[in-house]
Design an enzyme around this catalytic site. Sequence first.
Site, short mmCIF file in Angstrom:
data_model
loop_
_atom_site.label_atom_id
_atom_site.label_comp_id
_atom_site.label_asym_id
_atom_site.label_seq_id
_atom_site.Cartn_x
_atom_site.Cartn_y
_atom_site.Cartn_z
CG ASP A 67 -0.39 -0.29 2.54
OD1 ASP A 67 0.90 -0.53 2.57
OD2 ASP A 67 -1.48 -0.84 3.35
CG ASN A 136 -8.33 -2.07 12.11
OD1 ASN A 136 -8.34 -2.86 11.96
ND2 ASN A 136 -9.32 -0.62 11.76
CG HIS A 138 -6.19 -2.41 9.10
ND1 HIS A 138 -5.88 -1.25 9.75
CD2 HIS A 138 -4.16 -2.68 9.48
CE1 HIS A 138 -5.02 -0.47 10.28
NE2 HIS A 138 -3.68 -1.98 10.21
CD GLU A 143 -8.58 0.68 8.14
OE1 GLU A 143 -8.52 -0.16 9.12
OE2 GLU A 143 -7.92 2.08 8.76
P1 PGA Z 1 2.64 -1.83 13.06
O1 PGA Z 1 1.63 -2.00 11.92
O2 PGA Z 1 3.47 -3.12 12.54
O3 PGA Z 1 3.10 -0.51 12.90
O4 PGA Z 1 1.98 -2.32 14.32
C1 PGA Z 1 0.67 -3.02 11.21
C2 PGA Z 1 -0.21 -2.80 10.33
O5 PGA Z 1 -1.06 -1.39 11.13
O6 PGA Z 1 -0.62 -3.50 9.35
#
Ligand code: PGA
Length: 235
Positions: A67, A136, A138, A143
């Site tokens: 992304d 959450n 994602h 999302e």
């Molecule tokens: P993080 O993010 O590795 O900073 O916890 C993971 C994500 O949101 O995919």
Amino acid sequence: MNFIEAKSYADLSRKAANIISAQIILEPESVLGLATGSTPIGTYQNLVKGYQNGDLDFSRVRTINLDEYCGLSTDHEQSYRYFMNHHLFNHINIDRNNTNVPNGCAEDLQEECSRYEKLIASLGGIDLQLLGIGHNGHIAFNEPNSYFEKDTHVVKLKESTIQANARFFNTIDEVPKKAISMGIQSIMRARKILLIANGSDKKDIVMKSVYGPITPEVPASILQLHPDCTVIYSY
Ligand code: PGA
């Protein structure tokens, strides 16, 4: 699904890098699906070490990222292109032309999504996809939703995500409101998936994703249907 419990973040990072290293050693032309976020940083540090000590050769590796924010130039410190260059690509012998991140500054974002989708196909799909997981559930910028987004698409970021990301910017107004994200189908088509989760705050969502119902309200739950998915966690 395979589950590997790591003793610490350092252990998780070494284990994840070892799996990616094995992939590169066995298939030097591998297509690696790469992720940003805080969790993969240690994994990338270990891959850089692997290159520096002569174990890894990235000269024929191709990469494709999950992304990118819309509207941030590639030299903006919060862009995911910048992140990848800074944490990995600048330190290994990868051909920069073989690295791919969506262009969040494309004039026509829909066209950029179609280009990315075709690009994944032209690379022959993804051999190993590295994933982090959001609180959450994602994966990439997919999302929680009422349906799974199939292909690469433009995401309007949720207010909670914008708030959470504000800490990286001078003001909340600078936080991008949109992003381009690979879809669930492209992720699920990867031949192997490696999900990494670090910290006690990720425990609940990992448990929900791997043992709970498969639902687009918990995007990572779809990984239960993948034939070769490994989860490395350290709580
Ligand atoms: P993080 O993010 O590795 O900073 O916890 C993971 C994500 O949101 O995919």
